[in-house]
Design a protein around this motif. Structure first.
Motif, mmCIF file in Angstrom:
data_model
loop_
_atom_site.group_PDB
_atom_site.id
_atom_site.type_symbol
_atom_site.label_atom_id
_atom_site.label_comp_id
_atom_site.label_asym_id
_atom_site.label_seq_id
_atom_site.Cartn_x
_atom_site.Cartn_y
_atom_site.Cartn_z
ATOM 1 N N TYR A 117 -1.681 -1.981 -4.686
ATOM 2 C CA TYR A 117 -2.365 -1.652 -3.428
ATOM 3 C C TYR A 117 -2.931 -2.922 -2.793
ATOM 4 O O TYR A 117 -2.793 -3.129 -1.587
ATOM 5 N N ALA A 118 -3.548 -3.782 -3.584
ATOM 6 C CA ALA A 118 -4.127 -5.026 -3.055
ATOM 7 C C ALA A 118 -3.029 -5.905 -2.447
ATOM 8 O O ALA A 118 -3.206 -6.506 -1.386
ATOM 9 N N LEU A 131 -0.104 -4.895 -1.220
ATOM 10 C CA LEU A 131 0.361 -4.272 0.019
ATOM 11 C C LEU A 131 -0.683 -4.405 1.136
ATOM 12 O O LEU A 131 -0.331 -4.554 2.312
ATOM 13 N N ALA A 132 -1.962 -4.378 0.791
ATOM 14 C CA ALA A 132 -3.013 -4.566 1.795
ATOM 15 C C ALA A 132 -2.931 -5.972 2.382
ATOM 16 O O ALA A 132 -3.106 -6.166 3.590
ATOM 17 N N ARG A 133 -2.640 -6.985 1.517
ATOM 18 C CA ARG A 133 -2.476 -8.361 2.015
ATOM 19 C C ARG A 133 -1.257 -8.447 2.931
ATOM 20 O O ARG A 133 -1.296 -9.095 3.986
ATOM 21 N N VAL A 134 -0.163 -7.795 2.539
ATOM 22 C CA VAL A 134 1.051 -7.800 3.377
ATOM 23 C C VAL A 134 0.756 -7.160 4.738
ATOM 24 O O VAL A 134 1.149 -7.688 5.788
ATOM 25 N N ALA A 135 0.031 -6.035 4.722
ATOM 26 C CA ALA A 135 -0.310 -5.356 5.973
ATOM 27 C C ALA A 135 -1.180 -6.257 6.842
ATOM 28 O O ALA A 135 -0.982 -6.343 8.065
ATOM 29 N N SER A 136 -2.113 -6.946 6.220
ATOM 30 C CA SER A 136 -2.978 -7.866 6.965
ATOM 31 C C SER A 136 -2.163 -9.010 7.576
ATOM 32 O O SER A 136 -2.369 -9.386 8.724
ATOM 33 N N GLN A 137 -1.226 -9.543 6.798
ATOM 34 C CA GLN A 137 -0.374 -10.619 7.315
ATOM 35 C C GLN A 137 0.496 -10.126 8.464
ATOM 36 O O GLN A 137 0.707 -10.836 9.447
ATOM 37 N N LEU A 138 0.998 -8.909 8.341
ATOM 38 C CA LEU A 138 1.816 -8.351 9.421
ATOM 39 C C LEU A 138 0.994 -8.187 10.703
ATOM 40 O O LEU A 138 1.491 -8.437 11.804
ATOM 41 N N LEU A 193 4.117 1.531 0.269
ATOM 42 C CA LEU A 193 3.019 2.498 0.396
ATOM 43 C C LEU A 193 3.471 3.889 -0.002
ATOM 44 O O LEU A 193 2.715 4.660 -0.611
ATOM 45 N N SER A 194 4.711 4.232 0.328
ATOM 46 C CA SER A 194 5.254 5.536 -0.064
ATOM 47 C C SER A 194 5.330 5.645 -1.591
ATOM 48 O O SER A 194 4.972 6.676 -2.172
ATOM 49 N N ARG A 195 5.790 4.560 -2.244
ATOM 50 C CA ARG A 195 5.837 4.558 -3.733
ATOM 51 C C ARG A 195 4.438 4.701 -4.323
ATOM 52 O O ARG A 195 4.245 5.420 -5.308
ATOM 53 N N LEU A 196 3.462 4.018 -3.710
ATOM 54 C CA LEU A 196 2.080 4.136 -4.195
ATOM 55 C C LEU A 196 1.601 5.576 -4.081
ATOM 56 O O LEU A 196 0.946 6.098 -4.996
ATOM 57 N N GLY A 197 1.906 6.232 -2.966
ATOM 58 C CA GLY A 197 1.494 7.617 -2.782
ATOM 59 C C GLY A 197 2.119 8.537 -3.810
ATOM 60 O O GLY A 197 1.463 9.448 -4.320
ATOM 61 N N GLN A 198 3.393 8.284 -4.130
ATOM 62 C CA GLN A 198 4.080 9.121 -5.126
ATOM 63 C C GLN A 198 3.509 8.885 -6.518
ATOM 64 O O GLN A 198 3.403 9.805 -7.321
ATOM 65 N N ARG A 225 -6.413 8.303 1.248
ATOM 66 C CA ARG A 225 -6.947 7.837 2.539
ATOM 67 C C ARG A 225 -6.711 6.341 2.708
ATOM 68 O O ARG A 225 -6.406 5.874 3.808
ATOM 69 N N LEU A 226 -6.846 5.564 1.620
ATOM 70 C CA LEU A 226 -6.590 4.118 1.693
ATOM 71 C C LEU A 226 -5.134 3.853 2.094
ATOM 72 O O LEU A 226 -4.847 3.001 2.941
ATOM 73 N N ILE A 227 -4.215 4.579 1.474
ATOM 74 C CA ILE A 227 -2.790 4.421 1.789
ATOM 75 C C ILE A 227 -2.537 4.812 3.250
ATOM 76 O O ILE A 227 -1.840 4.111 3.983
ATOM 77 N N SER A 228 -3.128 5.938 3.655
ATOM 78 C CA SER A 228 -2.946 6.407 5.032
ATOM 79 C C SER A 228 -3.466 5.367 6.026
ATOM 80 O O SER A 228 -2.842 5.120 7.064
ATOM 81 N N HIS A 229 -4.582 4.753 5.691
ATOM 82 C CA HIS A 229 -5.152 3.717 6.567
ATOM 83 C C HIS A 229 -4.189 2.535 6.699
ATOM 84 O O HIS A 229 -3.976 2.025 7.805
ATOM 85 N N LEU A 230 -3.599 2.104 5.609
ATOM 86 C CA LEU A 230 -2.642 0.992 5.667
ATOM 87 C C LEU A 230 -1.377 1.378 6.425
ATOM 88 O O LEU A 230 -0.777 0.543 7.106
#
Length: 163
Positions: free
Chosen positions: A13-14, A16-23, A42-47, A64-69
């Motif tokens: 998750y951390a 992917l959060a960095r990747v989202a921030s970079q994007l 993110l889909s894999r994390l949710g599963q 909710r964290l995944i949805s936010h990202l």
């Protein structure tokens, strides 16, 4: 599942959060493949949330964290579209101001032309009056010449009649 799995989930998750921030910070430079890779992760994390041994409130928080990202890249994309629209609106504003200035210039030119036409019309009316006067004077001159000619003829007839 063990706490190692939870730690692995947290690390993913951390990342992917960095990747989202970079994007988000790269904006237009971000490619669709980067965005798809993030969404797949993110889909894999949710599963994998269903496989973790966590209480229901914690699983909901993580969802909710995944949805936010997942929403943030979409919001960034919408922000980019809004920025593009703002640039387009600014361009339209500038073009409309240029068109307005040009219309004012044309209006001034037409006003000048109208006053010049009025002046020319007044000049033509004056010249027409003078031409009418000249024509009238020329007609009077012809009448005067006719009277003089007839007077001479009358005098000649009287003189011939007396002799």
């Amino acid at each position: 599942m063990s706490s190692a799995d939870v730690n692995e989930w947290d690390n993913e998750y951390a990342r992917l959060a960095r990747v989202a921030s970079q994007l988000r910070t790269r904006g237009h430079v971000a490619s669709d493949s980067d965005h798809h890779a993030l969404m797949n992760g993110l889909s894999r994390l949710g599963q994998s949330l269903g496989k973790l041994d966590l209480p229901a409130p914690e699983i909901q928080r993580r969802r909710r964290l995944i949805s936010h990202l997942q929403q943030n890249p979409q919001l960034a994309q919408q922000d980019e579209m809004i920025d593009d629209l703002a640039i387009g609106v600014e361009r339209l504003k500038q073009q409309s101001q240029i068109i307005g200035d040009e219309a004012k210039l044309h209006l001034n030119l037409l006003s000048d032309m109208e006053s010049n036409v009025d002046i020319a019309h007044q000049g033509l009316e004056g010249e027409t009056r003078r031409a009418e006067q000249l024509r009238a004077e020329k007609a009077i001159w012809k009448l005067q010449m006719t009277v003089v000619g007839l007077s001479i003829l009358l005098i000649l007839l009287i003189l011939t009649g007396l002799t």
